[in-house]
Scaffold this active site. Structure first.
Site, PDB file in Angstrom:
ATOM      1  CB  SER A 126       3.564   1.717  -5.335  1.00 39.54           C
ATOM      2  OG  SER A 126       3.847   0.594  -4.551  1.00 39.54           O
ATOM      3  CE1 TYR A 151       2.128  -1.845  -6.694  1.00 39.95           C
ATOM      4  CE2 TYR A 151       0.300  -1.426  -8.177  1.00 39.95           C
ATOM      5  CZ  TYR A 151       1.065  -1.073  -7.084  1.00 39.95           C
ATOM      6  OH  TYR A 151       0.762   0.079  -6.379  1.00 39.95           O
ATOM      7  CE  LYS A 155       0.912   2.177  -9.134  1.00 43.40           C
ATOM      8  NZ  LYS A 155      -0.086   3.221  -9.460  1.00 43.40           N
TER       9      LYS A 155
END
Ligand code: WQD
Length: 339
Positions: A126, A151, A155
């Site tokens: 991402s 989040y 990643k």
């Protein structure tokens, strides 16, 4: 026929990728725990391609079940790993769940892949790994700054785990695809985004507001240092994004060398503000979407969009669907959902 395991394959990006894989003649095994997807998506995929993929209800964190799955479906030539929680705002409140699911799930998968000599992984990464870039657009060499959300941290950690495992194992090859903001739905309106409950992401909130399910869209802040004050993102059509996975897979499977690691930004190369895409949506579909400017959302970065030269020239992939068609596909899907 090469056999590809797709974790999270009933999810939004996963299901569109399964369709594209089947269209390219791959055999697909979907591994999905249905925590953020619906079994009905399997029928949608089959309606589009005429082929029903194998499906296993498995949480990738469950190494034993994953092992049994690899044994049952032997030999799996590659894995496309989508299965992860992915809402930036939500991750701020559910940090531990995000680390367990996203990081432990990857470690479990890589462990089983090694046991079954499955030597290729395409990883769903991402643009959030960049944090708030100092220079825009971001290239694959842009600095990886401190993530602005749990989040984004998961990643970054996942990319490090894959990078170090490729270096350690020599046999494993990996391609990391750093997506920007996936939007839209399959033109057939047989599959699309299925947010559970109140959507975290912008586009499904817009389409649900247009459909009258939500009273108004809350625009999270217009006091950013951008032309109209709202945040800027690189919104990419989910089907263009799905095709990038197929191209990446073919590149890896076609390569003679093992132990390679490549990273690609998968975006359009164009930034759009929240207010711009909102107005583009209304214009493309001839609908009104009531909205109100409210305070900023925790975890949001101000602006980011991709520099896509590597994806275009090295991977040989380019986003190509016009924005108005993408926004029309999102609206067609929402109307289909509302029956
Ligand atoms: C976009 C913009 C919000 C909802 C996503 C994915 C993440 C990753 C990166 C792939 C932000 C604003 C949103 C709303 C709003 N993609 N917004 N009102 O946060 O960029 O993250 O892309 O890995 O998985 O989640 O996407 O759609 O949540 O927000 O104003 O009701 O829209 O503030 O500026 P985000 P998003």
């Amino acid at each position: 026929m090469k056999k590809i395991a797709v974790t999270g394959g009933l999810g939004y990006i996963g299901s569109h990728t399964v369709v594209e894989l089947q269209n390219e003649g791959f055999e697909v095994v979907i591994i999905d725990d249905l925590s953020n997807s619906e079994i009905a998506v399997l029928a949608g995929i089959e309606k589009i391609t005429g082929k029903k993929p194998a499906f296993e209800t498995i949480d990738v964190c469950d190494t034993e079940k994953l092992r049994a799955c690899f044994k049952k479906h032997s030999h799996i030539d590659a894995v496309i790993h989508f299965a992860a929680y992915k809402a930036v705002g939500e991750s701020v409140a559910k940090a531990l769940e995000y680390y367990r699911n996203n990081v432990c799930g990857l470690i479990s998968l890589l462990t089983v892949m090694r046991e079954f000599e499955c030597a290729n992984i395409v990883f769903s990464s991402s643009c959030t790994v960049y944090g708030q870039p100092d220079v825009l657009p971001v290239t694959e060499l842009s600095p990886i700054k401190k993530a602005e959300s749990p989040y984004g941290s998961t990643k970054q950690m996942s990319e490090d785990i894959i990078t170090d495992t490729v270096a350690a194992e020599k046999s494993l090859s990996a391609i990391l695809l750093r997506y920007f903001n996936p939007i839209g739905a399959h033109p057939s309106a047989l599959i699309g985004e299925l947010p559970k409950g109140v959507p975290n992401n912008l586009l499904p909130y817009i389409t649900q507001t247009a459909a009258g399910l939500r009273t108004e869209l809350h625009v999270f802040g217009n006091d950013y240092n951008t032309p109209d004050g709202s945040c800027i993102r690189d919104y990419i059509y989910v089907l263009d994004l799905a095709q990038a996975h197929v191209v990446a897979l073919q590149r890896m499977l076609g390569s003679k060398e093992s132990g390679s690691l490549e990273i690609f930004n998968i975006g359009t190369g164009k930034g759009l503000s929240v207010l711009e895409i909102l107005h583009e949506f209304m214009q493309a579909n001839g609908v009104n979407v009531p909205y109100k400017i409210v305070g900023r959302r925790a975890g949001d970065i101000e602006q980011i969009w991709a520099e896509t030269t590597r994806a275009n020239e090295v991977l040989g992939w380019r986003a190509h669907t016009p924005l108005n068609e993408v926004l029309q596909s999102a609206w067609k899907w929402e109307q289909k959902l509302r029956g």
